[in-house]
Design a protein around this motif. Structure first.
Motif, PDB file in Angstrom:
ATOM      1  N   LEU A   1    -118.413   7.918 -25.864  1.00  0.00           N
ATOM      2  CA  LEU A   1    -119.457   7.840 -24.841  1.00  0.00           C
ATOM      3  C   LEU A   1    -118.890   7.940 -23.438  1.00  0.00           C
ATOM      4  O   LEU A   1    -119.610   8.280 -22.502  1.00  0.00           O
ATOM      5  N   HIS A   2    -117.579   7.639 -23.260  1.00  0.00           N
ATOM      6  CA  HIS A   2    -116.987   7.795 -21.934  1.00  0.00           C
ATOM      7  C   HIS A   2    -116.955   9.266 -21.536  1.00  0.00           C
ATOM      8  O   HIS A   2    -117.144   9.600 -20.357  1.00  0.00           O
ATOM      9  N   ASP A   3    -116.745  10.175 -22.506  1.00  0.00           N
ATOM     10  CA  ASP A   3    -116.797  11.609 -22.207  1.00  0.00           C
ATOM     11  C   ASP A   3    -118.217  12.035 -21.862  1.00  0.00           C
ATOM     12  O   ASP A   3    -118.428  12.835 -20.940  1.00  0.00           O
ATOM     13  N   ALA A   4    -119.192  11.491 -22.576  1.00  0.00           N
ATOM     14  CA  ALA A   4    -120.594  11.804 -22.271  1.00  0.00           C
ATOM     15  C   ALA A   4    -120.948  11.323 -20.869  1.00  0.00           C
ATOM     16  O   ALA A   4    -121.618  12.018 -20.100  1.00  0.00           O
ATOM     17  N   GLY A   5    -120.471  10.126 -20.501  1.00  0.00           N
ATOM     18  CA  GLY A   5    -120.742   9.594 -19.170  1.00  0.00           C
ATOM     19  C   GLY A   5    -120.093  10.431 -18.080  1.00  0.00           C
ATOM     20  O   GLY A   5    -120.702  10.707 -17.041  1.00  0.00           O
TER      21      GLY A   5
ATOM     22  N   GLU B   1    -124.128  11.247 -27.044  1.00  0.00           N
ATOM     23  CA  GLU B   1    -123.214  11.792 -28.042  1.00  0.00           C
ATOM     24  C   GLU B   1    -123.985  11.921 -29.356  1.00  0.00           C
ATOM     25  O   GLU B   1    -124.208  10.938 -30.065  1.00  0.00           O
ATOM     26  N   VAL B   2    -124.409  13.147 -29.646  1.00  0.00           N
ATOM     27  CA  VAL B   2    -125.270  13.380 -30.799  1.00  0.00           C
ATOM     28  C   VAL B   2    -124.505  13.206 -32.105  1.00  0.00           C
ATOM     29  O   VAL B   2    -124.987  12.610 -33.064  1.00  0.00           O
ATOM     30  N   LYS B   3    -123.291  13.749 -32.152  1.00  0.00           N
ATOM     31  CA  LYS B   3    -122.436  13.605 -33.312  1.00  0.00           C
ATOM     32  C   LYS B   3    -121.046  13.246 -32.824  1.00  0.00           C
ATOM     33  O   LYS B   3    -120.661  13.573 -31.713  1.00  0.00           O
TER      34      LYS B   3
ATOM     35  N   THR C   1    -120.956  16.527 -30.649  1.00  0.00           N
ATOM     36  CA  THR C   1    -121.754  17.328 -29.720  1.00  0.00           C
ATOM     37  C   THR C   1    -122.272  16.381 -28.650  1.00  0.00           C
ATOM     38  O   THR C   1    -122.920  15.388 -28.962  1.00  0.00           O
ATOM     39  N   VAL C   2    -121.981  16.710 -27.408  1.00  0.00           N
ATOM     40  CA  VAL C   2    -122.498  15.911 -26.298  1.00  0.00           C
ATOM     41  C   VAL C   2    -123.685  16.656 -25.733  1.00  0.00           C
ATOM     42  O   VAL C   2    -123.577  17.795 -25.285  1.00  0.00           O
ATOM     43  N   SER C   3    -124.854  16.037 -25.761  1.00  0.00           N
ATOM     44  CA  SER C   3    -126.075  16.658 -25.255  1.00  0.00           C
ATOM     45  C   SER C   3    -126.493  15.956 -23.982  1.00  0.00           C
ATOM     46  O   SER C   3    -126.482  14.733 -23.909  1.00  0.00           O
TER      47      SER C   3
END
Length: 387
Positions: free
Chosen positions: A352-356, A374-376, A384-386
């Motif tokens: 989730l840090h990458d998504a953020g 983070e979908v997957k 997959t980050v959406s």
């Protein structure tokens, strides 16, 4: 707008230096600030400005040799009459006075010296006055208050004639109170020391990030983000010092293996629970990337190119492989593999840090409010980050 010759510095300055604003570059005994100043001078010359350089630090011939070690060559501009060097060094130390058209007769007699320099500016119709550097005068003159008074009046008087002053000084030589006095006539103050260039003062608002990290190379000052374009350059910059500390250019680094960081993330889930840990990781990524999107946008102009450059940097630094899968008006999908750390069969999404980080970057480039998810996760399958 005047370009500095270093793209990321122009980005920090929101386009470059505003015309007719005096500039002071400060640094330490490593003289990185002087290298930066002369890179700026080369940029000015390439922008077809005419420059008078007053050299106090060393003889002009030695200056040219020193600069050649950083890939800076003034000779062609001197031949074209676009750059003139006034020697303020020789008569500081010579036992007998040396005469010459471009030699200051008595550099420590500031009223006379500044008068000669001003006449040279008018005669040559110069756009910029460069003083390299004020440290010599400060250290040599007994009357510090007179030094401040004369230099301040001189810089301001030159500015009134439409000429921009650029000066360098070693800040470590001057007490904080004296340094504050010296900075008064300068509109821009740039600091180059300890591997970091920062804009300390500007006559206009700056962005959220007012500095960048650099490395000094045989081609002058280079932002680390540009220098580490390949793994070979990254390897060249790594060294172990006498205390056993690992450095990457001017930054101390520590090697963290995947198992160690994976244990940290697993411990967060165990201690705080799934929901709180995912909120923390997401906030951590957003906080770490504050201001990054604005810099990338200023440099690369659009979201796709900015993300592409960021993905390249992530790959080179061992963070994993990312690719842009979809970009529409309100949806961005990023696919990634081997993100650091890789955690298998964990049961929770752990990046989730990458998504953020991506969400923060996209908001700063595209505007509006975005939500990252983070979908997957490779811990459960494909990441997959959406957004």
């Amino acid at each position: 707008m005047i370009r500095t010759g270093i793209g990321i510095l122009d980005d920090v300055l929101r386009g470059g230096i505003r015309e007719e604003n005096s500039i002071l570059l400060m640094g330490g005994i490593d003289e990185d600030h002087r290298v930066l100043m002369h890179q700026f001078v080369i940029s000015l010359l390439k922008q077809r400005h005419k420059i008078l350089l007053v050299e106090y630090k060393q003889r002009p011939s030695l200056l040219l040799k020193w600069l050649a070690g950083y890939g800076i060559n003034y000779k062609r501009f001197m031949k074209r009459g676009r750059l003139k060097i006034l020697d303020g060094h020789t008569n500081l130390y010579s036992r007998v006075q040396v005469s010459g058209e471009d030699v200051l007769p008595n550099p420590l007699d500031l009223p006379i010296s500044t008068s000669i320099i001003r006449d040279k500016i008018r005669e040559g119709d110069f756009d910029f006055l460069v003083i390299d550097d004020l440290s010599i005068l400060y250290a040599s003159l007994p009357g510090k208050q007179e030094f401040f008074r004369i230099i301040s009046r001189f810089i301001n008087s030159v500015s009134l004639e439409g000429v921009t002053s650029v000066s360098a000084i070693i800040g470590d030589l001057i007490s904080p109170s004296d340094l504050s006095m010296l900075t008064i006539p300068f509109s821009y103050i740039l600091s180059a020391r300890d591997g970091r260039i920062a804009v300390k003062k500007a006559p206009h608002p700056l962005g959220a990030v007012n500095y960048f990290v650099y490395v000094k190379t045989e081609r002058g000052i280079k932002p680390i983000s540009e220098y580490y374009e390949s793994l070979d350059k990254l390897k060249e910059a790594m060294f172990l010092d006498e205390n056993g500390m690992l450095w990457s250019a001017n930054q101390r680094v520590q090697i963290i293996d995947e198992e160690s960081e994976a244990k940290l993330i697993e411990s967060l889930f165990e201690y705080f629970g799934k929901e709180n840990t995912q909120k923390f990781l997401y906030f951590w990524g957003r906080h770490e990337f504050q201001g990054i999107g604005k810099l990338y946008m200023q440099r690369y102009g659009n979201l796709k190119e900015s993300l592409k450059r960021m993905f390249h940097s992530t790959k080179i630094n061992g963070g994993g492989i990312m690719e842009l899968s979809q970009v529409t008006g309100d949806v961005v999908i990023v696919k990634a593999k081997n993100l650091f750390p890789r955690i298998c069969n964990f049961g929770n999404a752990v990046h989730l840090h990458d998504a953020g980080a991506l969400t923060q970057m996209i908001e700063e480039i595209e505007g509006g409010e975005w939500i990252g998810e983070e979908v997957k996760c490779q811990a459960k399958g494909i990441l997959t980050v959406s957004l």
